[in-house]
Design an enzyme around this catalytic site. Structure first.
Site, PDB file in Angstrom:
ATOM      1  N   ASP A  28       0.905  -1.084  -0.003  1.00 33.47           N
ATOM      2  CA  ASP A  28      -0.029   0.070   0.018  1.00 33.47           C
ATOM      3  C   ASP A  28       0.768   1.108  -0.047  1.00 33.47           C
ATOM      4  O   ASP A  28       2.118   1.194   0.252  1.00 33.47           O
ATOM      5  CB  ASP A  28      -0.772  -0.130   1.132  1.00 33.47           C
ATOM      6  N   ILE A  29       0.374   2.305  -0.428  1.00 32.52           N
ATOM      7  CA  ILE A  29       1.220   3.644  -0.245  1.00 32.52           C
ATOM      8  C   ILE A  29       0.824   4.429   0.764  1.00 32.52           C
ATOM      9  O   ILE A  29       1.877   4.440   2.011  1.00 32.52           O
ATOM     10  CB  ILE A  29       0.916   4.540  -1.727  1.00 32.52           C
ATOM     11  N   ASP A  30      -0.098   5.007   1.237  1.00 32.82           N
ATOM     12  CA  ASP A  30      -0.279   5.964   2.306  1.00 32.82           C
ATOM     13  C   ASP A  30      -0.485   5.463   3.630  1.00 32.82           C
ATOM     14  O   ASP A  30      -1.316   4.491   3.811  1.00 32.82           O
ATOM     15  CB  ASP A  30      -1.722   6.880   2.001  1.00 32.82           C
ATOM     16  N   GLY A  78      -5.322   2.390  -3.228  1.00 31.69           N
ATOM     17  CA  GLY A  78      -6.406   2.944  -3.614  1.00 31.69           C
ATOM     18  C   GLY A  78      -6.420   4.246  -4.428  1.00 31.69           C
ATOM     19  O   GLY A  78      -7.301   4.763  -5.319  1.00 31.69           O
ATOM     20  N   LYS A  95      -8.913  -4.434  -3.441  1.00 25.84           N
ATOM     21  CA  LYS A  95      -7.557  -4.599  -3.954  1.00 25.84           C
ATOM     22  C   LYS A  95      -7.284  -6.218  -4.220  1.00 25.84           C
ATOM     23  O   LYS A  95      -6.525  -6.538  -5.074  1.00 25.84           O
ATOM     24  CB  LYS A  95      -6.304  -4.318  -3.023  1.00 25.84           C
ATOM     25  N   ASP A 152      -2.363  -0.565   5.882  1.00 26.40           N
ATOM     26  CA  ASP A 152      -2.430  -0.081   7.150  1.00 26.40           C
ATOM     27  C   ASP A 152      -3.901   0.528   7.157  1.00 26.40           C
ATOM     28  O   ASP A 152      -4.446   0.994   8.374  1.00 26.40           O
ATOM     29  CB  ASP A 152      -1.586   1.330   7.296  1.00 26.40           C
ATOM     30  N   ASN A 183      -9.033  -0.213   3.471  1.00 24.86           N
ATOM     31  CA  ASN A 183      -9.205  -0.585   2.061  1.00 24.86           C
ATOM     32  C   ASN A 183      -8.241  -1.882   2.092  1.00 24.86           C
ATOM     33  O   ASN A 183      -8.088  -2.402   0.986  1.00 24.86           O
ATOM     34  CB  ASN A 183      -9.158   0.343   1.219  1.00 24.86           C
TER      35      ASN A 183
END
Length: 259
Positions: free
Chosen positions: A9-11, A44, A184, A207, A210
């Site tokens: 994931d990114i954020d 996302g 995802k 984290d 989603n």
């Protein structure tokens, strides 16, 4: 288990609250690649929201738009759009309550309202460009995801749409809108199938809310130390905070990096 692919994931996972990738995470990804394990972004965010971060991390395969659009080595692999009938119902209901929408297409995104404060606050928090204005964009373009801008006390207003759509909060004033059943995990399964890999050969880091399905669908699901509390039951392991070596420590736990 010898893991062969890792989804990030990114954020809150790859990037911290300042939307920066910590130096230790960049180094960990470089070592992961050098060992022959494939790093993939699973976010996302839309493809046009991740380009600088992906280039910085040296990653060229993505599961974006919460599984709605998948790219492998720069080539589109899988897509999942929101049906027009569902979009029409969402637009009507959001309009009645003056809740701003942002429509995310393959290459661009547009808002249906100009200068909506919730749109400004949520999109600015991602540190990306603001959307253009085109309330009709959804009618003539494939839409993979929508931002619905309302506060939590107003979520109940959209209960009638939950047979068609899935709502996931990511900001105090914004939710992602996907087709019902979207996640995802769908995009990850499509990519694993393309590569001939099993779910047991995959690791995922996340984290947020989603990330639930993603952590469940892989062989090893790792939650960041700064995760939303409701994500933790879906994880096989909880690593440290994004700013405290969370990515590296998780990869060490997976046996993919040396401690």
């Amino acid at each position: 288990m010898s893991y062969k692919i890792v989804f990030f994931d990114i954020d809150g996972t790859l990037v911290n609250e300042d939307k920066q990738i910590p130096a230790d995470a960049l180094q960990a990804i470089a070592e992961l690649k050098a060992s022959g394990v494939e790093p993939v972004i699973a976010t996302g965010r839309a493809p046009y929201f991740i380009k600088p971060l992906a280039e910085q991390a040296g990653i060229d395969s993505f599961v974006t738009l919460n599984g709605g659009y998948v790219v492998y080595k720069g080539q589109p692999l899988y897509s999942r759009t929101i049906p027009k009938t569902s979009l029409e119902a969402l637009v009507k209901l959001a309009g009645e309550h003056q809740h701003g929408l942002v429509f995310e297409g393959e290459h661009e995104f547009f808002a249906d309202t100009e200068d909506h404060p919730f749109i400004t606050d949520s999109v600015m928090s991602l540190k990306v460009d603001m959307p253009g204005y085109n309330p009709e964009y959804w009618k003539t373009n494939d839409i993979f995801q929508v931002f619905l801008h309302c506060e939590s006390q107003d979520e109940h207003l959209y209960e009638t749409l939950l047979n068609e759509l899935k709502l996931i909060r990511w900001h105090p004033q914004a939710m992602d809108v996907l087709p019902a059943g979207g996640s995802k995990a769908q995009g990850i399964e499509a990519l694993l199938d393309k590569l001939g890999l099993t779910k047991e050969e995959a690791v995922a880091f996340g984290d947020g809310l989603n990330d639930k399905e993603m952590l469940e669908v892989v062989g090893l699901g790792i939650a960041m130390g700064n995760s939303h509390p409701d994500l933790l039951p879906y994880a096989d392991y909880v690593t440290t905070d994004v700013n405290e070596g969370g990515v590296r420590n998780g990869l060490i736990h997976a046996g993919l990096l040396k401690g």
